[in-house]
Design an enzyme around this catalytic site. Structure first.
Site, PDB file in Angstrom:
ATOM      1  N   LYS A 288      42.249  36.099  35.553  1.00 33.01           N
ATOM      2  CA  LYS A 288      43.545  35.360  35.846  1.00 33.01           C
ATOM      3  C   LYS A 288      43.147  34.006  36.835  1.00 33.01           C
ATOM      4  O   LYS A 288      42.632  34.078  37.559  1.00 33.01           O
ATOM      5  CB  LYS A 288      44.432  36.268  36.626  1.00 33.01           C
ATOM      6  CG  LYS A 288      45.076  37.331  35.788  1.00 33.01           C
ATOM      7  CD  LYS A 288      46.059  38.344  36.538  1.00 33.01           C
ATOM      8  CE  LYS A 288      46.716  39.210  35.704  1.00 33.01           C
ATOM      9  NZ  LYS A 288      47.800  40.085  36.446  1.00 33.01           N
TER      10      LYS A 288
ATOM     11  N   TYR B 114      44.621  51.472  45.206  1.00 38.62           N
ATOM     12  CA  TYR B 114      43.796  52.501  44.880  1.00 38.62           C
ATOM     13  C   TYR B 114      43.387  53.577  45.688  1.00 38.62           C
ATOM     14  O   TYR B 114      43.237  54.635  45.634  1.00 38.62           O
ATOM     15  CB  TYR B 114      42.760  52.094  44.093  1.00 38.62           C
ATOM     16  CG  TYR B 114      42.872  51.330  42.990  1.00 38.62           C
ATOM     17  CD1 TYR B 114      43.156  52.001  41.570  1.00 38.62           C
ATOM     18  CD2 TYR B 114      42.754  50.071  42.861  1.00 38.62           C
ATOM     19  CE1 TYR B 114      43.566  51.309  40.563  1.00 38.62           C
ATOM     20  CE2 TYR B 114      43.078  49.272  41.802  1.00 38.62           C
ATOM     21  CZ  TYR B 114      43.280  50.007  40.743  1.00 38.62           C
ATOM     22  OH  TYR B 114      43.736  49.244  39.309  1.00 38.62           O
TER      23      TYR B 114
ATOM     24  N   HIS C 184      40.534  40.843  41.792  1.00 34.66           N
ATOM     25  CA  HIS C 184      41.800  40.961  42.387  1.00 34.66           C
ATOM     26  C   HIS C 184      41.576  39.645  43.439  1.00 34.66           C
ATOM     27  O   HIS C 184      40.570  39.467  44.165  1.00 34.66           O
ATOM     28  CB  HIS C 184      42.088  42.033  43.159  1.00 34.66           C
ATOM     29  CG  HIS C 184      42.517  43.309  42.373  1.00 34.66           C
ATOM     30  ND1 HIS C 184      42.439  44.535  42.629  1.00 34.66           N
ATOM     31  CD2 HIS C 184      42.945  43.035  41.080  1.00 34.66           C
ATOM     32  CE1 HIS C 184      43.051  45.068  41.785  1.00 34.66           C
ATOM     33  NE2 HIS C 184      43.366  44.431  40.573  1.00 34.66           N
TER      34      HIS C 184
ATOM     35  N   HIS D 157      45.214  49.805  29.877  1.00 40.45           N
ATOM     36  CA  HIS D 157      45.471  49.590  31.118  1.00 40.45           C
ATOM     37  C   HIS D 157      44.884  50.690  32.130  1.00 40.45           C
ATOM     38  O   HIS D 157      44.277  50.360  33.187  1.00 40.45           O
ATOM     39  CB  HIS D 157      46.538  48.761  31.600  1.00 40.45           C
ATOM     40  CG  HIS D 157      46.385  47.867  32.755  1.00 40.45           C
ATOM     41  ND1 HIS D 157      45.691  46.644  32.768  1.00 40.45           N
ATOM     42  CD2 HIS D 157      46.884  47.998  34.054  1.00 40.45           C
ATOM     43  CE1 HIS D 157      45.679  46.280  34.082  1.00 40.45           C
ATOM     44  NE2 HIS D 157      46.384  46.968  34.738  1.00 40.45           N
TER      45      HIS D 157
ATOM     46  N   ARG E  32      40.325  43.631  32.220  1.00 40.24           N
ATOM     47  CA  ARG E  32      41.628  43.952  31.446  1.00 40.24           C
ATOM     48  C   ARG E  32      41.514  43.543  30.002  1.00 40.24           C
ATOM     49  O   ARG E  32      40.637  43.226  29.484  1.00 40.24           O
ATOM     50  CB  ARG E  32      42.319  42.309  32.093  1.00 40.24           C
ATOM     51  CG  ARG E  32      42.656  42.327  33.391  1.00 40.24           C
ATOM     52  CD  ARG E  32      43.352  40.993  33.907  1.00 40.24           C
ATOM     53  NE  ARG E  32      43.620  41.299  35.253  1.00 40.24           N
ATOM     54  CZ  ARG E  32      42.686  40.405  36.378  1.00 40.24           C
ATOM     55  NH1 ARG E  32      41.611  39.996  35.778  1.00 40.24           N
ATOM     56  NH2 ARG E  32      43.027  40.475  37.595  1.00 40.24           N
TER      57      ARG E  32
ATOM     58  N   ARG F  93      41.324  50.700  32.971  1.00 36.94           N
ATOM     59  CA  ARG F  93      40.898  49.926  34.281  1.00 36.94           C
ATOM     60  C   ARG F  93      41.134  50.410  35.526  1.00 36.94           C
ATOM     61  O   ARG F  93      40.443  50.525  36.446  1.00 36.94           O
ATOM     62  CB  ARG F  93      41.652  48.501  34.105  1.00 36.94           C
ATOM     63  CG  ARG F  93      41.476  47.583  35.120  1.00 36.94           C
ATOM     64  CD  ARG F  93      42.116  46.276  34.824  1.00 36.94           C
ATOM     65  NE  ARG F  93      42.445  45.312  35.904  1.00 36.94           N
ATOM     66  CZ  ARG F  93      41.641  44.424  36.613  1.00 36.94           C
ATOM     67  NH1 ARG F  93      40.446  44.252  35.963  1.00 36.94           N
ATOM     68  NH2 ARG F  93      42.245  43.771  37.506  1.00 36.94           N
TER      69      ARG F  93
END
Length: 304
Positions: free
Chosen positions: A182, A285, A276, A250, A159, A253
Protein backbone atom coordinates in the site's frame (compact mmCIF):
# COMPACT_ATOMS: atom_id res chain seq x y z
CA UNK A 1 -23.40 20.50 -6.35
CA UNK A 2 -19.82 21.49 -5.65
CA UNK A 3 -18.42 24.87 -6.65
CA UNK A 4 -15.55 24.90 -9.17
CA UNK A 5 -13.23 26.38 -6.54
CA UNK A 6 -14.08 23.64 -4.03
CA UNK A 7 -13.67 20.98 -6.72
CA UNK A 8 -10.24 22.37 -7.63
CA UNK A 9 -9.26 22.40 -3.97
CA UNK A 10 -10.39 18.79 -3.56
CA UNK A 11 -8.37 17.75 -6.61
CA UNK A 12 -5.33 19.61 -5.31
CA UNK A 13 -5.58 17.86 -1.95
CA UNK A 14 -5.92 14.44 -3.58
CA UNK A 15 -2.86 15.09 -5.73
CA UNK A 16 -0.94 16.05 -2.60
CA UNK A 17 -2.02 12.84 -0.88
CA UNK A 18 -0.70 10.84 -3.81
CA UNK A 19 2.54 12.76 -4.25
CA UNK A 20 3.59 13.15 -0.61
CA UNK A 21 1.99 10.16 1.09
CA UNK A 22 1.88 7.68 -1.78
CA UNK A 23 -1.81 6.97 -1.23
CA UNK A 24 -3.14 4.11 -3.35
CA UNK A 25 -5.66 4.78 -6.12
CA UNK A 26 -8.45 2.99 -4.24
CA UNK A 27 -7.72 5.06 -1.15
CA UNK A 28 -7.76 8.30 -3.15
CA UNK A 29 -11.07 7.32 -4.72
CA UNK A 30 -12.59 6.72 -1.28
CA UNK A 31 -11.17 10.03 0.03
CA UNK A 32 -12.62 11.84 -2.96
CA UNK A 33 -16.08 10.36 -2.46
CA UNK A 34 -16.09 11.15 1.26
CA UNK A 35 -15.03 14.78 0.91
CA UNK A 36 -17.22 15.38 -2.15
CA UNK A 37 -20.18 14.04 -0.15
CA UNK A 38 -19.35 16.46 2.65
CA UNK A 39 -19.12 19.41 0.25
CA UNK A 40 -22.40 18.44 -1.44
CA UNK A 41 -24.14 18.24 1.94
CA UNK A 42 -22.86 21.69 2.90
CA UNK A 43 -24.24 23.13 -0.32
CA UNK A 44 -27.73 21.91 0.59
CA UNK A 45 -27.33 22.72 4.27
CA UNK A 46 -26.27 26.30 3.60
CA UNK A 47 -28.53 26.81 0.59
CA UNK A 48 -25.74 27.83 -1.75
CA UNK A 49 -22.66 26.37 -3.39
CA UNK A 50 -19.71 26.45 -1.02
CA UNK A 51 -16.71 28.25 -2.43
CA UNK A 52 -13.46 28.55 -0.53
CA UNK A 53 -14.58 31.50 1.62
CA UNK A 54 -17.77 29.81 2.88
CA UNK A 55 -15.82 26.62 3.57
CA UNK A 56 -13.52 28.55 5.90
CA UNK A 57 -16.57 29.54 7.97
CA UNK A 58 -17.92 26.04 8.63
CA UNK A 59 -18.78 25.88 12.32
CA UNK A 60 -19.42 23.32 15.04
CA UNK A 61 -23.18 23.26 14.41
CA UNK A 62 -22.56 22.64 10.71
CA UNK A 63 -20.34 19.67 11.54
CA UNK A 64 -22.97 18.29 13.91
CA UNK A 65 -25.61 18.63 11.20
CA UNK A 66 -23.44 16.74 8.70
CA UNK A 67 -22.66 13.95 11.15
CA UNK A 68 -26.34 13.64 12.08
CA UNK A 69 -27.19 13.41 8.37
CA UNK A 70 -24.62 10.67 7.83
CA UNK A 71 -25.92 8.68 10.80
CA UNK A 72 -29.44 9.09 9.41
CA UNK A 73 -28.26 7.43 6.21
CA UNK A 74 -27.71 4.23 8.21
CA UNK A 75 -23.93 4.60 8.02
CA UNK A 76 -22.11 2.71 10.77
CA UNK A 77 -19.72 4.30 13.30
CA UNK A 78 -16.65 2.88 11.53
CA UNK A 79 -17.63 4.37 8.17
CA UNK A 80 -18.54 7.70 9.73
CA UNK A 81 -15.16 7.81 11.45
CA UNK A 82 -13.45 7.17 8.10
CA UNK A 83 -15.43 9.94 6.40
CA UNK A 84 -14.65 12.38 9.21
CA UNK A 85 -10.97 11.49 9.00
CA UNK A 86 -10.95 12.31 5.28
CA UNK A 87 -12.75 15.64 5.85
CA UNK A 88 -10.31 16.59 8.62
CA UNK A 89 -7.32 15.75 6.47
CA UNK A 90 -8.73 17.89 3.64
CA UNK A 91 -9.34 20.77 6.04
CA UNK A 92 -5.84 20.62 7.52
CA UNK A 93 -4.44 21.01 4.01
CA UNK A 94 -6.96 23.72 3.06
CA UNK A 95 -6.38 25.69 6.28
CA UNK A 96 -2.63 25.67 5.72
CA UNK A 97 -3.05 26.80 2.13
CA UNK A 98 -5.69 29.46 2.78
CA UNK A 99 -4.53 30.56 6.24
CA UNK A 100 -7.68 30.15 8.33
CA UNK A 101 -8.54 28.50 11.65
CA UNK A 102 -10.05 25.04 11.06
CA UNK A 103 -10.62 24.22 14.73
CA UNK A 104 -14.38 23.78 14.31
CA UNK A 105 -13.85 20.97 11.80
CA UNK A 106 -10.75 19.44 13.38
CA UNK A 107 -12.33 19.30 16.85
CA UNK A 108 -15.28 17.18 15.67
CA UNK A 109 -15.12 13.88 17.51
CA UNK A 110 -15.49 10.58 15.73
CA UNK A 111 -17.99 8.08 17.16
CA UNK A 112 -16.56 5.27 19.22
CA UNK A 113 -16.64 1.83 17.70
CA UNK A 114 -15.21 -1.55 18.56
CA UNK A 115 -12.43 -2.51 16.22
CA UNK A 116 -12.93 -5.84 14.52
CA UNK A 117 -10.27 -8.33 15.49
CA UNK A 118 -8.61 -10.46 12.81
CA UNK A 119 -10.14 -13.92 12.37
CA UNK A 120 -7.21 -16.30 11.85
CA UNK A 121 -7.51 -20.02 11.21
CA UNK A 122 -5.96 -22.66 13.42
CA UNK A 123 -2.66 -23.95 11.92
CA UNK A 124 -4.26 -27.30 11.07
CA UNK A 125 -7.23 -25.63 9.41
CA UNK A 126 -4.95 -23.37 7.35
CA UNK A 127 -3.03 -26.39 6.08
CA UNK A 128 -6.23 -28.33 5.38
CA UNK A 129 -7.57 -25.40 3.38
CA UNK A 130 -4.41 -25.23 1.26
CA UNK A 131 -4.47 -28.99 0.67
CA UNK A 132 -8.16 -28.95 -0.29
CA UNK A 133 -7.67 -26.17 -2.85
CA UNK A 134 -5.81 -28.64 -5.05
CA UNK A 135 -8.99 -30.71 -5.34
CA UNK A 136 -11.29 -27.89 -6.48
CA UNK A 137 -10.40 -27.91 -10.19
CA UNK A 138 -10.12 -30.73 -12.70
CA UNK A 139 -7.60 -28.65 -14.66
CA UNK A 140 -4.18 -29.40 -13.13
CA UNK A 141 -2.58 -26.01 -13.78
CA UNK A 142 -5.59 -24.16 -12.32
CA UNK A 143 -5.53 -26.33 -9.19
CA UNK A 144 -1.79 -25.68 -8.85
CA UNK A 145 -2.35 -21.96 -9.38
CA UNK A 146 -5.00 -21.66 -6.66
CA UNK A 147 -2.86 -23.60 -4.21
CA UNK A 148 0.21 -21.47 -5.03
CA UNK A 149 -1.62 -18.17 -4.49
CA UNK A 150 -3.09 -19.11 -1.11
CA UNK A 151 0.19 -20.68 0.00
CA UNK A 152 1.85 -17.30 -0.63
CA UNK A 153 -0.83 -15.52 1.42
CA UNK A 154 -0.24 -17.84 4.37
CA UNK A 155 3.48 -18.49 3.94
CA UNK A 156 4.51 -14.88 3.31
CA UNK A 157 1.65 -12.83 4.78
CA UNK A 158 0.90 -11.18 1.44
CA UNK A 159 -2.25 -9.28 0.63
CA UNK A 160 -4.11 -10.90 -2.25
CA UNK A 161 -3.42 -7.83 -4.41
CA UNK A 162 0.30 -8.23 -3.70
CA UNK A 163 0.31 -11.91 -4.63
CA UNK A 164 -1.61 -11.23 -7.85
CA UNK A 165 0.75 -8.35 -8.61
CA UNK A 166 3.73 -10.70 -8.97
CA UNK A 167 5.11 -11.13 -12.49
CA UNK A 168 7.06 -13.65 -14.46
CA UNK A 169 10.14 -11.68 -13.47
CA UNK A 170 9.75 -13.10 -9.96
CA UNK A 171 10.56 -16.58 -11.32
CA UNK A 172 12.30 -18.66 -10.28
CA UNK A 173 11.23 -17.60 -6.81
CA UNK A 174 14.12 -17.28 -4.38
CA UNK A 175 14.27 -17.13 -0.61
CA UNK A 176 12.90 -13.56 -0.51
CA UNK A 177 10.54 -11.34 -2.47
CA UNK A 178 10.54 -7.58 -2.91
CA UNK A 179 6.90 -6.56 -2.46
CA UNK A 180 5.36 -3.19 -3.28
CA UNK A 181 2.46 -2.74 -0.87
CA UNK A 182 0.00 0.00 0.00
CA UNK A 183 1.14 3.51 -0.79
CA UNK A 184 3.99 2.18 -2.93
CA UNK A 185 5.88 1.10 0.18
CA UNK A 186 8.44 -1.64 -0.51
CA UNK A 187 9.37 -4.46 1.83
CA UNK A 188 11.33 -7.68 1.68
CA UNK A 189 9.53 -10.85 2.74
CA UNK A 190 11.09 -14.29 3.18
CA UNK A 191 9.59 -17.08 1.09
CA UNK A 192 9.34 -20.45 2.82
CA UNK A 193 10.20 -23.61 0.87
CA UNK A 194 6.58 -24.86 0.54
CA UNK A 195 5.59 -21.55 -1.07
CA UNK A 196 8.54 -21.67 -3.47
CA UNK A 197 7.69 -25.26 -4.37
CA UNK A 198 4.00 -24.45 -4.91
CA UNK A 199 4.82 -21.55 -7.25
CA UNK A 200 7.40 -23.62 -9.15
CA UNK A 201 4.86 -26.44 -9.59
CA UNK A 202 2.29 -24.00 -10.95
CA UNK A 203 4.83 -22.39 -13.30
CA UNK A 204 5.73 -25.79 -14.78
CA UNK A 205 2.07 -26.58 -15.52
CA UNK A 206 0.88 -23.13 -16.63
CA UNK A 207 0.15 -23.16 -20.40
CA UNK A 208 0.94 -19.45 -20.81
CA UNK A 209 4.29 -17.71 -21.31
CA UNK A 210 5.29 -16.33 -17.90
CA UNK A 211 7.92 -13.95 -19.17
CA UNK A 212 9.10 -10.93 -17.14
CA UNK A 213 6.66 -8.04 -17.12
CA UNK A 214 3.59 -10.27 -17.51
CA UNK A 215 1.33 -11.45 -14.66
CA UNK A 216 2.56 -14.53 -12.86
CA UNK A 217 -0.92 -15.78 -12.00
CA UNK A 218 -3.27 -16.13 -14.96
CA UNK A 219 -6.96 -16.57 -15.51
CA UNK A 220 -8.36 -19.33 -17.73
CA UNK A 221 -7.89 -17.24 -20.89
CA UNK A 222 -4.43 -16.05 -20.00
CA UNK A 223 -5.27 -12.62 -18.58
CA UNK A 224 -4.43 -11.49 -15.05
CA UNK A 225 -6.08 -13.62 -12.38
CA UNK A 226 -9.08 -11.88 -10.80
CA UNK A 227 -9.14 -11.81 -6.96
CA UNK A 228 -12.75 -12.99 -7.08
CA UNK A 229 -11.62 -16.28 -8.60
CA UNK A 230 -9.39 -16.90 -5.57
CA UNK A 231 -12.22 -15.96 -3.22
CA UNK A 232 -14.65 -18.34 -4.95
CA UNK A 233 -12.34 -21.34 -4.88
CA UNK A 234 -11.57 -20.64 -1.22
CA UNK A 235 -15.30 -20.53 -0.47
CA UNK A 236 -15.72 -23.94 -2.11
CA UNK A 237 -12.83 -25.42 -0.13
CA UNK A 238 -13.97 -24.04 3.21
CA UNK A 239 -17.50 -25.35 2.61
CA UNK A 240 -16.07 -28.77 1.89
CA UNK A 241 -14.08 -28.64 5.14
CA UNK A 242 -16.90 -27.16 7.22
CA UNK A 243 -14.87 -24.04 8.06
CA UNK A 244 -16.61 -20.75 8.97
CA UNK A 245 -17.35 -17.97 6.49
CA UNK A 246 -14.43 -16.03 8.00
CA UNK A 247 -12.02 -18.50 6.34
CA UNK A 248 -11.25 -16.15 3.43
CA UNK A 249 -8.05 -15.56 1.46
CA UNK A 250 -7.36 -12.52 3.67
CA UNK A 251 -7.76 -14.71 6.75
CA UNK A 252 -4.65 -16.56 5.59
CA UNK A 253 -2.68 -13.33 6.02
CA UNK A 254 -4.21 -12.94 9.48
CA UNK A 255 -3.23 -16.53 10.23
CA UNK A 256 0.35 -15.88 9.13
CA UNK A 257 0.67 -13.00 11.61
CA UNK A 258 -1.12 -14.72 14.49
CA UNK A 259 0.82 -17.96 14.17
CA UNK A 260 4.12 -16.06 14.10
CA UNK A 261 3.09 -14.13 17.21
CA UNK A 262 1.99 -17.31 18.99
CA UNK A 263 5.37 -18.83 18.23
CA UNK A 264 7.16 -15.91 19.89
CA UNK A 265 7.63 -13.65 16.88
CA UNK A 266 8.64 -10.04 17.52
CA UNK A 267 5.80 -7.58 16.95
CA UNK A 268 8.04 -5.08 15.14
CA UNK A 269 9.35 -7.79 12.83
CA UNK A 270 5.79 -8.93 12.07
CA UNK A 271 4.86 -5.31 11.33
CA UNK A 272 7.64 -5.17 8.73
CA UNK A 273 6.65 -8.51 7.21
CA UNK A 274 3.02 -7.41 6.87
CA UNK A 275 3.90 -3.96 5.54
CA UNK A 276 1.84 -2.12 8.16
CA UNK A 277 2.61 1.59 8.31
CA UNK A 278 1.67 1.75 11.99
CA UNK A 279 2.49 -0.67 14.78
CA UNK A 280 -1.00 -0.08 16.20
CA UNK A 281 -2.42 -2.00 13.22
CA UNK A 282 -0.21 -4.99 13.97
CA UNK A 283 -1.06 -4.82 17.66
CA UNK A 284 -4.56 -6.09 16.83
CA UNK A 285 -2.95 -9.53 16.68
CA UNK A 286 -1.89 -9.28 20.31
CA UNK A 287 -5.59 -8.86 21.18
CA UNK A 288 -6.34 -12.04 19.22
CA UNK A 289 -3.63 -13.88 21.11
CA UNK A 290 -4.86 -12.58 24.48
CA UNK A 291 -8.42 -13.55 23.59
CA UNK A 292 -7.29 -17.08 22.78
CA UNK A 293 -5.35 -17.34 26.03
CA UNK A 294 -8.32 -16.16 28.06
CA UNK A 295 -10.57 -18.68 26.35
CA UNK A 296 -8.16 -21.49 27.25
CA UNK A 297 -7.97 -20.16 30.80
CA UNK A 298 -11.75 -20.12 31.21
CA UNK A 299 -12.11 -23.65 29.87
CA UNK A 300 -9.17 -25.21 31.70
CA UNK A 301 -9.08 -23.51 35.10
CA UNK A 302 -11.02 -25.34 37.84
CA UNK A 303 -12.66 -22.07 38.86
CA UNK A 304 -13.10 -20.83 35.31
Amino acid sequence: MISPAARDALQGWLETQKALKGAADNTLEAYGRDVAGFLTFMTGHKGEMQGIAPLTRIGVTDMRAWMAFIRGEDVGPRSLARKLSAVKSFYRWLAEREGFDATAVLSARAPKFQRKLPRPLAPEAAQDLIDTLELQSATPWVAARDQAVVTLLYGCGLRISEALGLTGGDLPMGEALRITGKGGKERIVPVIAPARDAVAHYARLCPFDLRPGTPLFRGMRGGPLNPRAVQKVTEAARTQLGLPATATPHAMRHSFATHLLNAGGDLRAIQELLGHASLSTTQAYTAVDTSRLMEVYRKAHPKG
